[in-house]
Design an enzyme around this catalytic site. Structure first.
Site, PDB file in Angstrom:
ATOM      1  N   ASP A   1     -10.114   2.364   2.644  1.00 59.15           N
ATOM      2  CA  ASP A   1     -10.295   1.580   3.877  1.00 59.15           C
ATOM      3  C   ASP A   1     -11.129   2.345   4.912  1.00 59.15           C
ATOM      4  O   ASP A   1     -12.048   1.795   5.516  1.00 59.15           O
ATOM      5  CB  ASP A   1      -8.939   1.214   4.487  1.00 59.15           C
ATOM      6  CG  ASP A   1      -8.213   0.143   3.687  1.00 59.15           C
ATOM      7  OD1 ASP A   1      -8.901  -0.630   2.988  1.00 59.15           O
ATOM      8  OD2 ASP A   1      -6.973   0.079   3.756  1.00 59.15           O
TER       9      ASP A   1
ATOM     10  N   LYS B   1       0.810  -1.228   0.000  1.00 63.69           N
ATOM     11  CA  LYS B   1       0.000   0.000   0.000  1.00 63.69           C
ATOM     12  C   LYS B   1       0.846   1.283   0.000  1.00 63.69           C
ATOM     13  O   LYS B   1       0.479   2.260  -0.644  1.00 63.69           O
ATOM     14  CB  LYS B   1      -0.951   0.005   1.199  1.00 63.69           C
ATOM     15  CG  LYS B   1      -2.058  -1.047   1.081  1.00 63.69           C
ATOM     16  CD  LYS B   1      -3.029  -0.940   2.238  1.00 63.69           C
ATOM     17  CE  LYS B   1      -4.028  -2.080   2.208  1.00 63.69           C
ATOM     18  NZ  LYS B   1      -5.031  -1.953   3.262  1.00 63.69           N
TER      19      LYS B   1
END
Ligand code: ATR
Length: 273
Positions: free
Chosen positions: A95, A59
């Site tokens: 997220d 990420k």
């Protein structure tokens, strides 16, 4: 894209939506090592992809590789969703909003009763969730972590409304919490349990866990026994997938009970020896 990536349920989620909407397309798992990741991303379009998700450990690298990033991704310093826009590789982090979308769906009106949030953990997941909660207008976020320095660093990123507390101070902090969220891997299958007595929590506090294997974590079971409202980790996984699908395929998909049931069955399916 992940390493490892075999456990990912995302192909099931996006495959369900592709079928439900009658769209030709596919969502595949790609196991890419950190060393291969930059070259893999550079050749994404040549491989036939319109974009993709990245998970652990990519990420932060994805954030650095994207030509353009959203405010949300910059707040977190990590990207989980990549797509092409005007020929440029764009990155978002969904997220945090995935967590909030699930919280809103499972606890309608949560924002009107949530002043103080206590977060367990200070990793990447915590970062996205803290950013989303503060953007949603909660008054105060208190972060407790095994490694106190990480909690302090995270709190500092977000200014006055965020603070760190020692894990051992939790019994004195929990009474003020309207919402308690576990963002650590504790309680996940194969990991140690989350050893926390939540008795000091006020009766109306909501308890959420981002761990979804098992779906009913020891923390959530303890919270339910004590009469708290609970929010499980699976909804975050489903909701974080919505913006990516919409960017890649041009249609906004819906998180349905049927989709949830498919993923629950897959999680609970006995694994081959
Ligand atoms: P993610 O991106 O999923 O948040 P991460 O950045 O590795 O993953 O963060 C994992 C979180 O779980 C961290 O808060 C970590 O605590 P440390 O910062 O002290 O490492 C927490 N965690 C993992 N294993 C733990 C354990 N056995 N006990 C306590 N906390 C743990």
């Amino acid at each position: 894209m992940g390493h490892p990536v075999g456990h990912s349920r995302s192909p099931l989620i996006h495959g369900y939506w592709l079928r439900a909407l009658g769209l030709p397309g596919a969502y595949l798992r790609e196991d890419v090592t950190p060393a291969d990741f930059p070259a893999f991303v550079a050749a994404l379009r040549e491989r036939g992809y319109v974009g993709g998700n990245c998970t652990v450990p990519h990420k932060e690298a994805a954030f650095r590789l994207a030509d353009v990033t959203t405010d949300r991704a910059r707040a977190v310093g990590a990207v989980n969703t990549l797509w092409f826009e005007d020929g440029r590789l764009s990155g978002d982090n969904t997220d945090g909003i995935g967590f909030l979308a699930h919280l809103s769906a499972s606890q309608p009106g949560w924002e009107t009763v949530t002043g103080t949030v206590v977060i367990l953990g200070a990793g990447g997941a915590a970062r996205g969730i803290v950013a989303a909660l503060l953007a949603a207008g909660v008054d105060r976020v208190v972060i407790a972590n095994r490694t106190p320095g990480r909690a302090e660093d995270l709190a500092q990123l977000f200014g006055k409304r965020a603070s760190a507390c020692d894990w051992t101070a939790l019994p004195t902090v929990l009474p003020a919490a309207d919402l308690l969220i576990n963002t650590t891997s504790l309680g996940m299958q194969g990991q140690p349990p989350l050893d926390l007595d939540i008795a000091p929590l006020g009766r109306d506090a909501i308890v959420a866990d981002i761990v979804y294997v098992p779906l009913d974590t020891p923390l959530l079971a303890q919270a339910r026994r004590r009469g708290h409202r609970t929010t499980d980790g699976l909804g975050m996984l489903l909701h974080q997938a919505v913006p990516g699908f919409e960017r890649w395929f041009g249609r906004r998909p819906v998180v349905t009970q049927e989709l949830r049931d498919i993923i629950v069955r897959d999680i609970e399916r006995p694994k081959a020896p």
